[in-house]
Design an enzyme around this catalytic site. Structure first.
Site, PDB file in Angstrom:
ATOM      1  N   ASN A 139       0.828  -1.259   0.082  1.00 42.91           N
ATOM      2  CA  ASN A 139      -0.184   0.164   0.100  1.00 42.91           C
ATOM      3  C   ASN A 139       0.838   1.403   0.022  1.00 42.91           C
ATOM      4  O   ASN A 139       1.332   1.770   1.126  1.00 42.91           O
ATOM      5  CB  ASN A 139      -0.702   0.004   1.154  1.00 42.91           C
ATOM      6  CG  ASN A 139      -2.174   1.114   1.158  1.00 42.91           C
ATOM      7  OD1 ASN A 139      -1.769   1.835   0.461  1.00 42.91           O
ATOM      8  ND2 ASN A 139      -2.987   1.110   2.255  1.00 42.91           N
ATOM      9  N   ASN A 144      -5.777   6.487  -1.619  1.00 40.82           N
ATOM     10  CA  ASN A 144      -7.096   5.966  -2.547  1.00 40.82           C
ATOM     11  C   ASN A 144      -7.341   4.601  -2.179  1.00 40.82           C
ATOM     12  O   ASN A 144      -8.001   3.852  -2.846  1.00 40.82           O
ATOM     13  CB  ASN A 144      -6.023   5.754  -4.028  1.00 40.82           C
ATOM     14  CG  ASN A 144      -4.909   4.829  -3.896  1.00 40.82           C
ATOM     15  OD1 ASN A 144      -4.980   3.787  -3.086  1.00 40.82           O
ATOM     16  ND2 ASN A 144      -4.142   4.922  -4.730  1.00 40.82           N
ATOM     17  N   ASP A 145      -7.358   4.321  -0.939  1.00 39.24           N
ATOM     18  CA  ASP A 145      -7.877   2.914  -0.629  1.00 39.24           C
ATOM     19  C   ASP A 145      -9.533   2.954  -0.650  1.00 39.24           C
ATOM     20  O   ASP A 145      -9.978   1.941  -0.936  1.00 39.24           O
ATOM     21  CB  ASP A 145      -7.405   3.135   1.207  1.00 39.24           C
ATOM     22  CG  ASP A 145      -6.148   2.511   1.250  1.00 39.24           C
ATOM     23  OD1 ASP A 145      -5.473   2.218   0.486  1.00 39.24           O
ATOM     24  OD2 ASP A 145      -5.765   2.326   2.555  1.00 39.24           O
ATOM     25  N   GLY A 164      -5.990  -2.571  -0.107  1.00 43.74           N
ATOM     26  CA  GLY A 164      -5.110  -1.238  -0.094  1.00 43.74           C
ATOM     27  C   GLY A 164      -3.964  -1.211  -0.847  1.00 43.74           C
ATOM     28  O   GLY A 164      -3.509  -0.036  -1.135  1.00 43.74           O
ATOM     29  N   ASP A 166      -1.436  -1.039  -4.115  1.00 46.81           N
ATOM     30  CA  ASP A 166      -1.638  -0.117  -5.246  1.00 46.81           C
ATOM     31  C   ASP A 166      -0.362   0.088  -6.058  1.00 46.81           C
ATOM     32  O   ASP A 166       0.528  -0.633  -5.746  1.00 46.81           O
ATOM     33  CB  ASP A 166      -2.304   1.393  -4.687  1.00 46.81           C
ATOM     34  CG  ASP A 166      -1.256   1.879  -3.824  1.00 46.81           C
ATOM     35  OD1 ASP A 166      -0.049   1.504  -3.749  1.00 46.81           O
ATOM     36  OD2 ASP A 166      -1.840   2.426  -2.981  1.00 46.81           O
ATOM     37  N   ASP A 331      -5.978 -14.713 -19.402  1.00 47.75           N
ATOM     38  CA  ASP A 331      -6.668 -15.463 -18.284  1.00 47.75           C
ATOM     39  C   ASP A 331      -7.790 -16.394 -19.024  1.00 47.75           C
ATOM     40  O   ASP A 331      -8.146 -16.005 -20.150  1.00 47.75           O
ATOM     41  CB  ASP A 331      -7.689 -14.368 -17.520  1.00 47.75           C
ATOM     42  CG  ASP A 331      -8.307 -15.005 -16.528  1.00 47.75           C
ATOM     43  OD1 ASP A 331      -7.841 -15.881 -15.717  1.00 47.75           O
ATOM     44  OD2 ASP A 331      -9.497 -14.950 -16.443  1.00 47.75           O
ATOM     45  N   GLU A 360      -3.448 -19.165 -20.385  1.00 43.61           N
ATOM     46  CA  GLU A 360      -3.824 -19.994 -19.166  1.00 43.61           C
ATOM     47  C   GLU A 360      -4.837 -21.061 -19.719  1.00 43.61           C
ATOM     48  O   GLU A 360      -5.916 -20.663 -20.169  1.00 43.61           O
ATOM     49  CB  GLU A 360      -4.548 -19.273 -17.994  1.00 43.61           C
ATOM     50  CG  GLU A 360      -4.815 -20.318 -16.860  1.00 43.61           C
ATOM     51  CD  GLU A 360      -5.865 -19.567 -16.090  1.00 43.61           C
ATOM     52  OE1 GLU A 360      -5.927 -19.974 -14.772  1.00 43.61           O
ATOM     53  OE2 GLU A 360      -6.708 -18.758 -16.314  1.00 43.61           O
TER      54      GLU A 360
END
Length: 616
Positions: A139, A144-145, A164, A166, A331, A360
């Site tokens: 964090n 910006n949490d 949190g 980032d 993905d 994947e």
């Protein structure tokens, strides 16, 4: 009469004003583009109330408006442009007209393409990628949490909540990663995920063109790429082609009924991936796999819709160009429409011939995984342009090989025989290999927290053919409490939050084994970084015997010998068996101890250990 005329003029002004007010542009994507791309075509998705009533016009040298397409929803237009090779960078107006009257104007920009962008360097077998779940790493910017307009708030006590981490946190950690010896970072999706809950993983995307503000901004993402590159680290984006989120902005106003599979209504995916290759599979089973939704909160996008197919393709190109990406990871690769995947992979690799992309395909069967790799001659004629795939077969075999008792079909022989299946891959040296990832229990737990087996697993991954990937925290024996529960295995990286009692960056609070594991990996990573034998060498392995497994990496300039001994006792190996590679009297450097050894008739390997010898 004068009063009547004035009244008539007033009504005309009011009517015109009201006429204009009923139209607007809510979304126009891609937000900008570049000159000098290999493909001259650009499709703009325009979304806004009643926008299909209007007709766009463009007047800019080198830009031709080829066609405009409406769909069943009047709130969408698709504008197809041709951008000539000689077109100069600049901005121009897209004027939306009703008849001859301009109702709306949108300013669009064509940027200058970065020099050398098309031939960018990408990750190869010389690299080691560090996989990060950004919310759980560091964090770096607590401000910006929680962000207005984004539903889920920070709750570090909730294993499934946002904690949190980032972009600034990753930037703050780049020196640590470079010092450890990592050369690439693959970061789980950071695009906006504005679902009501469990959004930290990022795989339910609500906006394909904007970074989630709880991580930072688009500009912060570009800064991460630049800061990483300045330290010799490339940025790999995690891309989702198969599905969006139930809260994506277009789910409230779909362009057409076929934009989402099963007409936008939830129908559970079967997850039977083999239906793609199965020559006996029913059409119903194929449909339920490829069209079924991954989960209810992840609507399955229909890439057979040509507008959506182009949208997804351009979106990936946009991010590569915008953020100067080193490569991609895709993905749930086989879940998308296979015809789309063939065209998509070709379009990306045509634009960027050197780019590496790993898909994947979670199968333990090499025949299934190899189906997707570029160069595979598939019996059904399917052509793929995917350079790489995740090597799940080898991952599973590694765990089983280290844990299971030696027998004719288990233990090291299973690992040996899985590797022998490399003949099925067009390019096994470009597969991504790994001890664990963000969807499985940590390797230390999978090996029953046996530190010796852990070291064997790490040594194997970092000396074997392929492109190694290490999940964050694996270097300090990260644990996954409660089995494979995703919320627990994607734990916070110690030291990533102010006040953490344990700090992996400084070593504070690490146990003896955790610190030793970190040092062990750092030694191998930095040795490997400039080792051409490991990066590009050939491979020869010897059938396991009595709980030992030996293989060599070699070039004309040198050799590396790796020996794993699972036994509780010292193992004595007859040097003559390896006469193709070594002779008694040959000297080698023990990479892990720094000692110089001379091979005799017998090689003594300590119990439950791995040895890495480098010979000139």
């Amino acid at each position: 009469m004068k009063r009547l005329i004035l009244s008539f003029v007033s009504m005309l002004i009011i009517g015109t004003s009201g006429f204009a007010a009923k139209y607007k542009v809510d979304h126009l994507e891609p937000m900008f583009w570049w000159t000098g791309m290999k493909s001259p075509k650009l499709e703009l998705l325009v979304h806004g109330e009643n926008i299909s009533d209007l007709r766009p016009t463009i007047n800019y040298p080198g830009v031709t408006l080829e066609s405009v397409s409406s769909v069943e929803n009047p709130n969408y237009l698709f504008i197809n442009l041709i951008i000539a090779k000689e077109t100069k960078a600049g901005s121009f107006d897209i004027q939306f007209k009703h008849g001859k009257k301009t109702i709306l104007t949108y300013r669009y920009e064509l940027k200058s393409r970065r020099k050398g962008s098309a031939l960018r360097e990408s990750y190869t077998s010389k690299d080691v990628m560090y996989l990060i779940t950004p919310d759980r790493f560091v964090n770096g910017d607590p401000s910006n949490d929680n962000v207005k307009g984004l539903t889920e708030k920070s709750d570090r006590a909730n294993k499934d909540g946002r904690h949190g981490g980032d972009i600034q946190g990753i930037i703050n950690s780049l020196d640590y990663l470079a010092d450890m010896g990592f050369t690439s970072i693959w970061v789980n999706p950071m695009l906006e995920d504005n679902e009501p809950s469990v959004t930290y993983h990022g795989y339910a995307i609500t906006d394909f063109y904007h970074i989630d503000k709880r991580y930072g901004s688009n500009e912060d993402y570009v800064r991460l790429s630049k800061e990483a590159k300045s330290r010799g680290i490339g940025l790999i984006m995690d891309v989702v082609l198969n599905h969006c989120a139930s809260e994506h902005w277009w789910m409230k106003d779909l362009p057409s009924k076929d934009w989402i599979n099963f007409k936008g209504k939830f129908s559970q995916c079967s997850h039977v991936r083999t239906t793609v290759e199965d020559r006996y599979a029913s059409k119903e089973d194929k449909k339920q796999f490829s069209d079924g939704w991954f989960v209810e909160s992840m609507p399955d996008m229909n890439q057979r819709n040509p507008f959506l197919a182009t949208y997804l393709t351009q979106n990936v190109i946009w991010w590569i160009e915008y953020a100067d990406l080193e490569g991609l990871r895709i993905d749930t690769y086989p879940y998308s429409d296979k015809t789309f995947l063939s065209k998509w992979s070709k379009r990306i690799t045509d634009e960027y011939p050197n780019i590496n992309i790993v898909g994947e395909e979670w199968s333990t069967n090499p025949a299934i995984v190899s189906y997707w790799q570029r160069g595979k001659n598939n019996t059904d004629g399917y052509v793929s342009s995917m350079p790489s795939m995740m090597d799940f077969p080898l991952n599973t075999a590694l765990i089983n090989g280290l844990k299971k008792k030696e027998n004719w079909d288990s233990g090291f022989i299973n690992l040996y025989e899985t590797l022998a299946n490399d003949f099925q891959y067009p390019n096994p040296g470009n597969l991504v290999i790994f001890p664990d990832n963000h969807d499985m229990a940590r390797i230390y737990d999978q090996l029953d927290r046996d530190f010796n087996l852990y070291k064997m697993a790490i040594a194997y991954v970092l000396t074997m053919r392929g492109v190694p990937q290490i999940y964050y925290g694996t270097e300090i024996l990260a644990k996954s409490e409660h089995g494979g529960d995703h919320g627990y295995l994607r734990i916070d990286f110690p030291g990533g939050w102010e006040g953490d009692a344990k700090n992996a960056f400084t070593g504070k609070g690490l146990s003896k084994d955790e610190a030793a594991a970190q040092k062990f990996m750092k030694t191998l990573l930095n040795w490997r970084k400039n080792n051409s034998i490991i990066a590009n060498g050939k491979l020869m392995h010897y059938a396991p015997q009595n709980g030992t497994y030996v293989y060599f990496r070699y070039t004309k300039k040198g050799k590396v010998m790796v020996i794993m001994n699972k036994n509780s006792d010292v193992s004595s190996l007859d040097t003559s068996r390896f006469h193709e590679m070594i002779q008694p009297g040959d000297s080698a450097n023990d990479i892990l101890t720094g000692e110089t050894v001379t091979f005799e008739d017998k090689i003594q390997i300590p119990s439950r250990s791995v040895k890495i010898y480098e010979l000139d």
